[in-house]
Design an enzyme around this catalytic site. Sequence first.
Site, PDB file in Angstrom:
ATOM      1  N   ARG A   1      11.293  -1.548  12.212  1.00  0.00           N
ATOM      2  CA  ARG A   1       9.967  -1.680  12.827  1.00  0.00           C
ATOM      3  C   ARG A   1       9.896  -2.960  13.648  1.00  0.00           C
ATOM      4  NH1 ARG A   1       5.195  -0.460   8.581  1.00  0.00           N
ATOM      5  NH2 ARG A   1       4.156  -1.736  10.138  1.00  0.00           N
TER       6      ARG A   1
ATOM      7  N   ARG B   1      -9.797   0.410   9.293  1.00  0.00           N
ATOM      8  CA  ARG B   1      -9.404  -0.989   9.509  1.00  0.00           C
ATOM      9  C   ARG B   1     -10.444  -1.752  10.306  1.00  0.00           C
ATOM     10  NH1 ARG B   1      -3.515  -0.034   9.032  1.00  0.00           N
ATOM     11  NH2 ARG B   1      -2.428  -2.012   9.002  1.00  0.00           N
TER      12      ARG B   1
ATOM     13  N   LYS C   1       0.830  -1.217   0.000  1.00  0.00           N
ATOM     14  CA  LYS C   1       0.000   0.000   0.000  1.00  0.00           C
ATOM     15  C   LYS C   1       0.861   1.264   0.000  1.00  0.00           C
ATOM     16  CE  LYS C   1      -2.145  -0.950   3.891  1.00  0.00           C
ATOM     17  NZ  LYS C   1      -1.596  -2.259   4.284  1.00  0.00           N
TER      18      LYS C   1
HETATM   19  N1  LIG Z   1      -6.673   2.291  11.253  1.00  0.00           N
HETATM   20  C1  LIG Z   1      -5.954   1.763  12.253  1.00  0.00           C
HETATM   21  N2  LIG Z   1      -6.588   1.324  13.375  1.00  0.00           N
HETATM   22  C2  LIG Z   1      -5.896   0.812  14.371  1.00  0.00           C
HETATM   23  N3  LIG Z   1      -4.571   0.637  14.377  1.00  0.00           N
HETATM   24  C3  LIG Z   1      -3.882   1.053  13.297  1.00  0.00           C
HETATM   25  C4  LIG Z   1      -4.538   1.645  12.182  1.00  0.00           C
HETATM   26  N4  LIG Z   1      -3.604   1.971  11.255  1.00  0.00           N
HETATM   27  C5  LIG Z   1      -2.412   1.584  11.755  1.00  0.00           C
HETATM   28  N5  LIG Z   1      -2.568   1.035  12.991  1.00  0.00           N
HETATM   29  C6  LIG Z   1      -1.495   0.483  13.846  1.00  0.00           C
HETATM   30  O1  LIG Z   1      -0.244   0.657  13.187  1.00  0.00           O
HETATM   31  C7  LIG Z   1       0.356  -0.617  12.856  1.00  0.00           C
HETATM   32  C8  LIG Z   1       1.122  -0.490  11.543  1.00  0.00           C
HETATM   33  O2  LIG Z   1       0.263  -0.062  10.528  1.00  0.00           O
HETATM   34  P1  LIG Z   1       0.768   0.043   9.012  1.00  0.00           P
HETATM   35  O3  LIG Z   1       1.992   0.827   8.915  1.00  0.00           O
HETATM   36  O4  LIG Z   1      -0.399   0.422   8.173  1.00  0.00           O
HETATM   37  O5  LIG Z   1       1.295  -1.378   8.699  1.00  0.00           O
HETATM   38  P2  LIG Z   1       0.905  -2.692   8.032  1.00  0.00           P
HETATM   39  O6  LIG Z   1      -0.292  -2.501   7.163  1.00  0.00           O
HETATM   40  O7  LIG Z   1       2.145  -3.028   7.290  1.00  0.00           O
HETATM   41  O8  LIG Z   1       0.638  -3.588   9.206  1.00  0.00           O
HETATM   42  C9  LIG Z   1      -0.820  -1.592  12.862  1.00  0.00           C
HETATM   43  O9  LIG Z   1      -0.407  -2.923  13.091  1.00  0.00           O
HETATM   44  C10 LIG Z   1      -1.648  -1.014  14.008  1.00  0.00           C
HETATM   45  O10 LIG Z   1      -1.124  -1.344  15.269  1.00  0.00           O
END
Ligand SMILES: Nc1ncnc2c1ncn2[C@@H]1O[C@H](COP(=O)(O)OP(=O)(O)O)[C@@H](O)[C@H]1O
Length: 190
Positions: free
Chosen positions: A134, A89, A14
């Site tokens: 990360r 999400r 993404k």
């Molecule tokens: N919309 C969301 N609601 C809740 N937690 C979120 C949301 N977006 C991101 N996070 C938190 O940030 C973390 C990393 O998100 P992201 O960078 O989008 O990584 P990936 O899609 O690679 O897991 C998620 O595992 C979660 O803990």
Amino acid sequence: MINIVLFGKPGAGKGTQAEFLKDKYNLTHLSTGDIFRYNIKNDTELGQLAKTYMDKGDLVPDEVTIQMLQSEVDKNPQSAGFLFDGFPRTLAQAEALDRFLEAKGQNITATVALEADDNILVARLLERGKTSGRPDDQDEEKIRNRYQEYNEKTAPLMDYYKAQGKFHAVNGIGTIEEVTERLTNVFDSF
Ligand SMILES: Nc1ncnc2c1ncn2[C@@H]1O[C@H](COP(=O)(O)OP(=O)(O)O)[C@@H](O)[C@H]1O
């Protein structure tokens, strides 16, 4: 004004594709993961809270995430449209986003899911973990937990958007350029 939600499991690409799409379609890219990581890096109150969840691969609570996202949208009043990456999400987030946009006389134009097989994605994330720093990318158990969170909480959103005729799927396996081209074909239809 077009507002697009980019879906995809962790590692689906993404962020990589959003970098290109935001420029091509003149959209403001909002990645909740990036915003949380920025807050962690700067040791803000929000960052400290989010970190406890993110490090385990759990979702950050809805109230916190929704409020943060809304304030980011409000920071960009001149935007020609948004590319939401990593949000919504959960169903509660999707419903909150619809209400929030509706209050501004806007809506979600479409959602696009980047699809890929779990085993390929886990391998990609472990590879990314070697250089990204990360913590949630370095441990297979945390990665698997993120997939479980996705399957339980995020996957049902596809039906939510399908019911509105706003769901599109794109094959996320291939070179970056191949996937970009598939996405461009879909975006050009909006
Ligand atoms: N919309 C969301 N609601 C809740 N937690 C979120 C949301 N977006 C991101 N996070 C938190 O940030 C973390 C990393 O998100 P992201 O960078 O989008 O990584 P990936 O899609 O690679 O897991 C998620 O595992 C979660 O803990």
